[in-house]
Design a protein around this motif. Structure first.
Motif, PDB file in Angstrom:
ATOM      1  N   GLN A   1       0.830  -1.202   0.000  1.00  0.00           N
ATOM      2  CA  GLN A   1       0.000   0.000   0.000  1.00  0.00           C
ATOM      3  C   GLN A   1       0.866   1.254   0.000  1.00  0.00           C
ATOM      4  N   LEU A   2       1.954   1.187   0.768  1.00  0.00           N
ATOM      5  CA  LEU A   2       2.814   2.364   0.823  1.00  0.00           C
ATOM      6  C   LEU A   2       3.453   2.629  -0.523  1.00  0.00           C
ATOM      7  N   VAL A   3       3.829   1.571  -1.211  1.00  0.00           N
ATOM      8  CA  VAL A   3       4.432   1.752  -2.532  1.00  0.00           C
ATOM      9  C   VAL A   3       3.418   2.352  -3.511  1.00  0.00           C
ATOM     10  N   GLN A   4       2.157   1.819  -3.446  1.00  0.00           N
ATOM     11  CA  GLN A   4       1.111   2.347  -4.337  1.00  0.00           C
ATOM     12  C   GLN A   4       0.793   3.793  -4.021  1.00  0.00           C
ATOM     13  N   ALA A   5       0.754   4.072  -2.687  1.00  0.00           N
ATOM     14  CA  ALA A   5       0.478   5.459  -2.294  1.00  0.00           C
ATOM     15  C   ALA A   5       1.598   6.379  -2.770  1.00  0.00           C
ATOM     16  N   GLU A   6       2.826   5.889  -2.632  1.00  0.00           N
ATOM     17  CA  GLU A   6       3.966   6.699  -3.064  1.00  0.00           C
ATOM     18  C   GLU A   6       3.906   6.936  -4.564  1.00  0.00           C
ATOM     19  N   ILE A   7       3.467   5.887  -5.304  1.00  0.00           N
ATOM     20  CA  ILE A   7       3.322   6.050  -6.758  1.00  0.00           C
ATOM     21  C   ILE A   7       2.226   7.073  -7.076  1.00  0.00           C
ATOM     22  N   ASP A   8       1.097   6.964  -6.326  1.00  0.00           N
ATOM     23  CA  ASP A   8      -0.002   7.911  -6.572  1.00  0.00           C
ATOM     24  C   ASP A   8       0.431   9.328  -6.277  1.00  0.00           C
ATOM     25  N   VAL A   9       1.208   9.477  -5.196  1.00  0.00           N
ATOM     26  CA  VAL A   9       1.692  10.818  -4.856  1.00  0.00           C
ATOM     27  C   VAL A   9       2.563  11.348  -5.975  1.00  0.00           C
ATOM     28  N   ASN A  10       3.425  10.497  -6.475  1.00  0.00           N
ATOM     29  CA  ASN A  10       4.304  10.929  -7.561  1.00  0.00           C
ATOM     30  C   ASN A  10       3.494  11.290  -8.810  1.00  0.00           C
ATOM     31  N   VAL A  11       2.419  10.460  -9.101  1.00  0.00           N
ATOM     32  CA  VAL A  11       1.571  10.740 -10.273  1.00  0.00           C
ATOM     33  C   VAL A  11       0.838  12.057 -10.108  1.00  0.00           C
ATOM     34  N   SER A  12       0.340  12.252  -8.848  1.00  0.00           N
ATOM     35  CA  SER A  12      -0.406  13.497  -8.622  1.00  0.00           C
ATOM     36  C   SER A  12       0.507  14.701  -8.731  1.00  0.00           C
ATOM     37  N   GLU A  13       1.728  14.552  -8.254  1.00  0.00           N
ATOM     38  CA  GLU A  13       2.670  15.661  -8.365  1.00  0.00           C
ATOM     39  C   GLU A  13       2.944  15.982  -9.832  1.00  0.00           C
ATOM     40  N   LYS A  14       3.106  14.945 -10.623  1.00  0.00           N
ATOM     41  CA  LYS A  14       3.345  15.159 -12.042  1.00  0.00           C
ATOM     42  C   LYS A  14       2.109  15.753 -12.733  1.00  0.00           C
ATOM     43  N   ARG A  15       0.904  15.273 -12.332  1.00  0.00           N
ATOM     44  CA  ARG A  15      -0.335  15.814 -12.898  1.00  0.00           C
ATOM     45  C   ARG A  15      -0.498  17.279 -12.564  1.00  0.00           C
ATOM     46  N   LYS A  16      -0.096  17.585 -11.300  1.00  0.00           N
ATOM     47  CA  LYS A  16      -0.169  18.977 -10.860  1.00  0.00           C
ATOM     48  C   LYS A  16       0.730  19.846 -11.725  1.00  0.00           C
ATOM     49  N   LYS A  17       1.912  19.363 -11.999  1.00  0.00           N
ATOM     50  CA  LYS A  17       2.815  20.118 -12.846  1.00  0.00           C
ATOM     51  C   LYS A  17       2.262  20.242 -14.263  1.00  0.00           C
ATOM     52  N   GLU A  18       1.608  19.155 -14.714  1.00  0.00           N
ATOM     53  CA  GLU A  18       1.034  19.188 -16.069  1.00  0.00           C
ATOM     54  C   GLU A  18      -0.069  20.230 -16.193  1.00  0.00           C
ATOM     55  N   LEU A  19      -0.974  20.199 -15.176  1.00  0.00           N
ATOM     56  CA  LEU A  19      -2.075  21.176 -15.200  1.00  0.00           C
ATOM     57  C   LEU A  19      -1.551  22.591 -15.094  1.00  0.00           C
ATOM     58  N   LYS A  20      -0.519  22.724 -14.261  1.00  0.00           N
ATOM     59  CA  LYS A  20       0.061  24.060 -14.107  1.00  0.00           C
ATOM     60  C   LYS A  20       0.614  24.540 -15.432  1.00  0.00           C
ATOM     61  N   ASN A  21       1.291  23.634 -16.119  1.00  0.00           N
ATOM     62  CA  ASN A  21       1.859  23.997 -17.404  1.00  0.00           C
ATOM     63  C   ASN A  21       0.752  24.305 -18.428  1.00  0.00           C
ATOM     64  N   GLN A  22      -0.338  23.491 -18.386  1.00  0.00           N
ATOM     65  CA  GLN A  22      -1.468  23.743 -19.301  1.00  0.00           C
ATOM     66  C   GLN A  22      -2.130  25.091 -19.007  1.00  0.00           C
ATOM     67  N   GLY A  23      -2.252  25.381 -17.714  1.00  0.00           N
ATOM     68  CA  GLY A  23      -2.874  26.668 -17.360  1.00  0.00           C
ATOM     69  C   GLY A  23      -2.053  27.833 -17.849  1.00  0.00           C
ATOM     70  N   GLU A  24      -0.728  27.701 -17.651  1.00  0.00           N
ATOM     71  CA  GLU A  24       0.126  28.788 -18.115  1.00  0.00           C
ATOM     72  C   GLU A  24       0.049  28.912 -19.639  1.00  0.00           C
ATOM     73  N   GLY A  25      -0.065  27.739 -20.362  1.00  0.00           N
ATOM     74  CA  GLY A  25      -0.194  27.815 -21.842  1.00  0.00           C
ATOM     75  C   GLY A  25      -1.519  28.440 -22.277  1.00  0.00           C
ATOM     76  N   GLU A  26      -2.565  28.040 -21.521  1.00  0.00           N
ATOM     77  CA  GLU A  26      -3.866  28.594 -21.839  1.00  0.00           C
ATOM     78  C   GLU A  26      -3.878  30.087 -21.596  1.00  0.00           C
ATOM     79  N   LYS A  27      -3.196  30.479 -20.496  1.00  0.00           N
ATOM     80  CA  LYS A  27      -3.136  31.915 -20.184  1.00  0.00           C
ATOM     81  C   LYS A  27      -2.447  32.663 -21.303  1.00  0.00           C
ATOM     82  N   LEU A  28      -1.367  32.113 -21.791  1.00  0.00           N
ATOM     83  CA  LEU A  28      -0.651  32.767 -22.874  1.00  0.00           C
ATOM     84  C   LEU A  28      -1.507  32.813 -24.142  1.00  0.00           C
ATOM     85  N   ARG A  29      -2.233  31.679 -24.353  1.00  0.00           N
ATOM     86  CA  ARG A  29      -3.094  31.635 -25.543  1.00  0.00           C
ATOM     87  C   ARG A  29      -4.185  32.697 -25.478  1.00  0.00           C
TER      88      ARG A  29
END
Length: 607
Positions: free
Chosen positions: A499-527
């Motif tokens: 469970q800890l490994v899966q949770a750690e993976i989910d945390v890592n995925v969420s962190e990456k998703r957060k960065k992705e959304l942040k990057n998309q938001g900044e692109g949308e803002k520029l657009r």
């Protein structure tokens, strides 16, 4: 004596009987009888000869039987002249030849012949004198020349005449071998200085009495100092030893003189007459004198209960002086406290100084009691209890002093007996050496044992140490509890590892998703910024209403493309010219729900 009488009878018979028989007249039948000329019969003549010689032989046998004696192998024959001799001179005990009394002559083992030996002498057999190993024989002569007024022992015999000393005839002045007879005895009566060494001796018991003495044996690592009571040398000058450093002045003498010899005897076996010499053995090894015991040791025990409370319990015990100790511990006064101090002193007496020690104080035991022990007590008390010379602040010269000199200037504290033990040992050794050297004793080392410090001075420190130990124990226990928690936590994590490994993976995925959304938001803002800039330019050309109308059409068309199901077209449609499909399509779009929305937007914007 009876045998001599019988011998005389036989001699008489041998000569008298033939004379008697000779007077009888016997005639032979073969010759004419002549009364005036009797002749002895030849048979009678032979009988007379046999009788004479027979009795003479018997007489000779009786004489011979009184003229010999057989002495056993472990015996000595002693003679006492009884008959037909001169009287013993006045003052003499032992007789020479032709004198009555105990004879100087002795008979050796085996057959001994002397005419009329058993008639003229009384023969006595006495045992051979045996001197066992490790012993010597002291000779006491019963006859001889009188001792001089300055003597109590006879003069020593010369080495070349030593073997003749035990010969009674030589001792009494008789002729022996090449030695001629003398008018006076050669030896002196009384105890002899020369002694018999181990072995068997055929001595004249009438002259000599023998007493055993134990030989002097000097072992390795020691010497023997000799004190002589007799003088064997012609000239004896004392050897004076004195020193300018307070060393005792002691007269020593050369070997062979009366007094303490300057040269000791080294390891070996010596046969010395204990009536003439006394010896003192001195160990030349390094020895240890210990000063221990003779005080009461007090203790204060500290107990700790379960709650960490500390309690004090006093107790005491008597410490006796050990049998092998030189003396009790030295009691010192330090800062008002009585502190027994145990110590040991290493010392050595060199062989060349041993006579000086014996002559000055009498021996090692006397040196210990008279010289070393008083000096040790004085020096230890002086060094430990030395008064303080000014305060530490007032003494301006402390910085220029050595550590030992500084200790002398500041005095000693109780705890210095433990903390500055080496310095105190050096100070004591430096002060003790010259004191003991006055008796030619060399101090090698001084070592202090643990001082008996009053427990009141130690209890505060002990309580602090115990408290520190309790604190340290509590900290260690707390750390142990924390380590146990860490262990349990690690075990729980191991159980939930998936469970800890899966949770750690989910945390890592969420962190990456957060960065992705942040990057998309900044692109949308520029657009949007760019779109806004383009729209602003369109507004400037077409007007704000038209631009809004166009954007609305774009969005509706985009939505329709992405979601075709939102477009609603009426089922009945009446068309015009079939050749113009665009017109038909526009008519169809105009009848749909999108067309209606566009119509409403147009109406609102005025286009």
């Amino acid at each position: 004596m009876i045998r001599i009488f019988l011998a005389l009878v036989c001699v008489i018979i041998a000569f008298v009987v033939p004379l008697i028989l000779k007077d009888k007249k016997v005639f032979s039948s073969d010759v004419p009888v002549d009364p005036d000329k009797p002749i002895i019969h030849k048979e009678l003549n032979g009988l007379l000869g046999f009788i004479r010689w027979g009795f003479l032989l018997v007489a000779l046998f009786f004489v011979f039987s009184t003229s010999f004696v057989i002495i056993g192998g472990d015996r000595v024959g002693h003679l006492k002249r009884i008959y037909f001799a001169d009287p013993l001179p006045s003052g003499r005990v032992i007789a020479l030849p032709n004198q009555k009394g105990p004879q100087a002559e002795i008979l050796g083992p085996g057959f001994n012949f002397k005419l009329l030996l058993n008639v003229l002498y009384d023969v006595e057999e006495l045992p051979v004198i045996s001197i066992p190993d490790g012993h010597y024989g002291i000779l006491i002569a019963k006859d001889g020349r009188s001792l001089r007024s300055d003597q109590y022992l006879a003069d020593a015999w010369p080495e070349k005449e030593f073997d003749l000393m035990s010969n009674a005839r030589f001792f009494m002045g008789d002729k022996v071998g090449e030695h001629q007879k003398t008018d006076q005895p050669r030896g002196q009566k009384g105890p002899q200085l020369s002694v018999l060494r181990p072995g068997d001796y055929r001595l004249n018991h009438y002259l000599f009495e023998v007493k055993l003495g134990k030989a002097l044996r000097v072992e390795a690592g020691e010497v023997a100092v000799i004190k002589s009571n007799v003088q064997e040398r012609q000239e004896c000058n004392p050897v004076a030893i004195a020193g300018d450093d307070g060393v005792l002045s002691v007269p020593l003498v050369h070997k062979g003189c009366i007094g303490v010899w300057e040269e000791p005897l080294y390891p070996g076996t010596y046969y010395m007459n204990e009536m003439a010499y006394t010896w003192t053995k001195v160990s030349s090894r390094v020895q240890t004198w210990a000063y221990k015991g003779g005080y009461t040791r007090r203790h204060i025990d500290l107990d700790v209960d379960q709650d960490g409370n500390i309690t004090q319990k006093p107790r005491s015990m008597d410490v006796p002086v050990p049998e092998d100790a030189a003396d009790s511990a030295v009691t010192c006064r330090v800062e008002g406290w009585t502190v027994p101090q145990e110590l040991r002193v290493l010392f050595q007496i060199s062989p060349e100084n041993a006579p000086f020690v014996v002559a000055s104080v009498g021996g090692v035991g006397e040196a210990e009691n008279k010289i070393v022990t008083p000096a040790v007590r004085s020096v230890v008390r002086t060094v430990i209890g030395r008064a303080v010379k000014g305060t530490r602040e007032e003494n301006k010269e402390l910085s220029e002093m050595s550590e030992e000199e500084r200790a002398l200037a500041l005095g000693t504290r109780v705890l210095d007996l433990v903390e500055k033990r080496t310095n105190l040992e050096n100070l004591m050794e430096n002060e003790l050496k010259p004191e003991v050297w006055k008796a030619r004793i060399t101090v090698k080392d001084i070592r202090l044992a643990e001082p008996v410090i009053p427990p009141e001075l130690l209890v505060a420190k002990l309580r602090a140490q115990l408290a520190d130990q309790l604190i340290a124990a509590y900290k260690r226990e707390k750390r142990a509890q924390e380590e146990r928690k860490d262990v349990k936590r690690a075990q729980a994590e191991a159980d939930k590892q998936d469970q800890l490994v899966q949770a750690e993976i989910d945390v890592n995925v969420s962190e990456k998703r957060k960065k992705e959304l942040k990057n998309q938001g900044e692109g949308e803002k520029l657009r949007l910024i760019e779109i806004a800039a383009g729209q602003k330019a369109q507004v400037a050309v077409l007007g704000e209403a038209r631009v809004m109308y166009l954007e609305t059409i774009k969005e509706l068309l985009k939505a329709a493309v992405e979601n075709p199901e939102i477009v609603k077209v009426p089922q009945t449609y009446v068309g015009g010219n079939d050749s113009d499909s665009l017109v038909g399509a526009a008519a169809v779009l105009g009848q749909s729900n999108l067309g209606q929305v566009l119509g409403n937007v147009q109406a609102q914007t005025g286009n």
